[in-house]
Design a protein around this motif. Structure first.
Motif, mmCIF file in Angstrom:
data_model
loop_
_atom_site.group_PDB
_atom_site.id
_atom_site.type_symbol
_atom_site.label_atom_id
_atom_site.label_comp_id
_atom_site.label_asym_id
_atom_site.label_seq_id
_atom_site.Cartn_x
_atom_site.Cartn_y
_atom_site.Cartn_z
ATOM 1 N N UNK A 47 5.449 0.244 11.619
ATOM 2 C CA UNK A 47 4.480 2.232 10.863
ATOM 3 C C UNK A 47 4.686 2.969 11.640
ATOM 4 N N UNK A 48 5.386 3.406 13.369
ATOM 5 C CA UNK A 48 5.279 3.925 13.074
ATOM 6 C C UNK A 48 6.448 4.120 12.993
ATOM 7 N N UNK A 49 7.840 3.934 12.806
ATOM 8 C CA UNK A 49 9.011 4.296 12.413
ATOM 9 C C UNK A 49 9.017 5.058 10.761
ATOM 10 N N UNK A 50 8.407 3.849 10.503
ATOM 11 C CA UNK A 50 8.951 3.905 8.826
ATOM 12 C C UNK A 50 7.852 5.395 8.525
ATOM 13 N N UNK A 51 6.707 5.526 9.086
ATOM 14 C CA UNK A 51 6.249 7.034 9.296
ATOM 15 C C UNK A 51 7.140 8.239 9.598
ATOM 16 N N UNK A 52 7.947 8.279 10.179
ATOM 17 C CA UNK A 52 8.447 9.412 10.885
ATOM 18 C C UNK A 52 9.500 9.647 10.041
ATOM 19 N N UNK A 53 9.976 8.060 9.151
ATOM 20 C CA UNK A 53 11.365 8.320 8.509
ATOM 21 C C UNK A 53 10.439 9.262 7.228
ATOM 22 N N UNK A 54 9.690 9.584 6.536
ATOM 23 C CA UNK A 54 8.869 9.936 5.669
ATOM 24 C C UNK A 54 9.194 8.580 4.407
ATOM 25 N N UNK A 55 8.635 7.619 4.618
ATOM 26 C CA UNK A 55 8.093 6.925 3.564
ATOM 27 C C UNK A 55 7.011 7.242 3.236
ATOM 28 N N UNK A 56 7.074 7.578 2.237
ATOM 29 C CA UNK A 56 5.826 8.003 1.292
ATOM 30 C C UNK A 56 4.554 7.306 1.570
ATOM 31 N N UNK A 57 4.509 5.556 1.182
ATOM 32 C CA UNK A 57 3.329 5.789 1.077
ATOM 33 C C UNK A 57 3.524 4.654 1.710
ATOM 34 N N UNK A 58 2.890 3.801 2.584
ATOM 35 C CA UNK A 58 2.488 2.429 3.712
ATOM 36 C C UNK A 58 0.342 2.067 2.810
ATOM 37 N N UNK A 91 -4.188 3.630 10.586
ATOM 38 C CA UNK A 91 -3.693 4.924 10.070
ATOM 39 C C UNK A 91 -4.238 5.781 10.390
ATOM 40 N N UNK A 92 -4.668 6.950 10.884
ATOM 41 C CA UNK A 92 -5.057 8.130 11.726
ATOM 42 C C UNK A 92 -3.600 7.895 12.648
ATOM 43 N N UNK A 93 -2.921 7.419 12.863
ATOM 44 C CA UNK A 93 -2.087 7.849 13.947
ATOM 45 C C UNK A 93 -0.538 7.838 12.843
ATOM 46 N N UNK A 94 -0.433 7.150 11.559
ATOM 47 C CA UNK A 94 0.350 6.865 11.089
ATOM 48 C C UNK A 94 0.940 8.856 10.709
ATOM 49 N N UNK A 99 2.043 14.351 8.751
ATOM 50 C CA UNK A 99 1.031 14.517 7.593
ATOM 51 C C UNK A 99 1.537 13.767 6.189
ATOM 52 N N UNK A 100 2.801 14.002 5.511
ATOM 53 C CA UNK A 100 2.760 14.119 4.613
ATOM 54 C C UNK A 100 3.213 13.130 3.940
ATOM 55 N N UNK A 101 2.256 11.445 4.563
ATOM 56 C CA UNK A 101 2.857 10.947 3.775
ATOM 57 C C UNK A 101 1.119 10.085 2.827
ATOM 58 N N UNK A 102 0.982 8.637 2.355
ATOM 59 C CA UNK A 102 0.293 8.851 1.898
ATOM 60 C C UNK A 102 -0.174 7.507 2.774
ATOM 61 N N UNK A 103 -1.543 7.193 3.569
ATOM 62 C CA UNK A 103 -1.557 5.354 4.038
ATOM 63 C C UNK A 103 -3.056 5.337 3.525
ATOM 64 N N UNK A 104 -2.704 3.595 2.282
ATOM 65 C CA UNK A 104 -3.943 3.234 2.407
ATOM 66 C C UNK A 104 -3.999 2.222 3.529
ATOM 67 N N UNK A 105 -5.386 1.660 3.318
ATOM 68 C CA UNK A 105 -6.343 0.594 4.674
ATOM 69 C C UNK A 105 -6.587 -0.138 3.979
ATOM 70 N N UNK A 106 -5.730 -2.114 4.727
ATOM 71 C CA UNK A 106 -6.726 -2.711 3.372
ATOM 72 C C UNK A 106 -7.569 -3.451 4.188
#
Length: 256
Positions: A47-58, A91-94, A99-106
């Motif tokens: 999650x940390x590295x994909x967020x930093x990499x700019x992955x649009x949606x997690x 999700x909050x940390x991501x 801040x530009x990415x979308x994070x969904x939580x299930x």
């Protein structure tokens, strides 16, 4: 395809200057959707590295809460988070990381009903799945979902000082699925429990980062195609080796 803003050109400059990723690869990341099963030891660095990499949606799936014993290896969490839902904190940390990415939580556990088209509605637009779960029942279910919906799967697992990782596209004629590798796992709960056998925290971080790299490989298309290969890392030696996995023609998920 998403156009890069001036701020994004600066933010992702170290990716963009890589010949095998470049601006086109970074745009693919910005448009990508990664489903992460498990916000534990493997999921946290992924999650940390994909967020930093700019992955649009997690999209993060986990039904567990944070305990004190998690903090030795689950690096998104602190002592203040104990007792809270992992997906909420992750999700909050991501979002703080990017801040530009979308994070969904299930906040739920995957079950057999998620194999149905209705139950798998959260798979809409997913480009790759990362499985960091800790039991065969979930891993096999995720593998079956991957095959049914034809979504590449990056599956990572750890135990003590060892780690393993594979990328699977089992719906292809010459590629195995995860079930081809482990069989039908007659005892779905037969997995090493890190509370009983222990696990090196840094090894978990290594495999979670490795999983993030493989997901980025799937999305951006850099380097060799690793589908059907199993990467084994031994932290005691240390050493790494790669195995070619055969497709099982009798596999109950992807076999003929």
């Amino acid at each position: 395809m998403t156009e890069l803003t001036d701020a994004q050109l600066d933010k992702y400059a170290r990716h963009i200057v890589l010949r095998d990723i470049g601006g086109a690869g970074q745009k693919k990341l910005l448009d990508a959707h990664v489903l992460i099963i498990g916000a534990g030891g493997i999921g946290c660095p992924a999650i940390q590295y994909l967020s930093a990499a700019g992955t649009g949606t997690l999209t993060i799936v986990d039904d567990d809460v944070i305990s004190l014993s998690n903090l030795q290896r689950q690096i998104l969490f602190t002592g203040d988070d104990v007792g809270q839902a992992k997906v909420e904190v992750a999700a909050n940390v991501a979002r703080k990381i990017n801040p530009d990415i979308v994070v969904n939580k299930i906040n739920q556990r995957l079950t057999a009903q998620h194999l149905s088209d209705h139950g798998a509605a959260f798979l809409d637009g997913v480009d790759v799945i990362i499985d960091g779960s800790d039991n065969y029942q979930t891993r096999l279910l995720v593998s079956d979902i991957s095959v049914r919906h034809q979504i590449p799967l990056v599956s990572a697992a750890i135990g003590q000082f060892q780690g393993q990782l594979g990328t699977f596209r089992g719906w292809e004629a010459d590629k195995p699925c995860y079930r081809c590798f482990v069989g039908d796992a007659l005892d779905p709960d037969d997995c090493d429990n890190c509370s009983e056998v222990g696990v090196l925290g840094a090894m978990v971080g290594l495999m979670g980062s490795f999983a993030a790299m493989e997901a980025i490989r799937v999305i951006a298309g850099f380097g060799d195609d690793t589908a059907g290969k199993l990467q084994l890392f031994d932290g005691l030696k240390p050493s790494m080796r790669s195995l070619n996995l055969p497709k099982d023609p009798a596999c109950s998920s992807c076999g003929t």
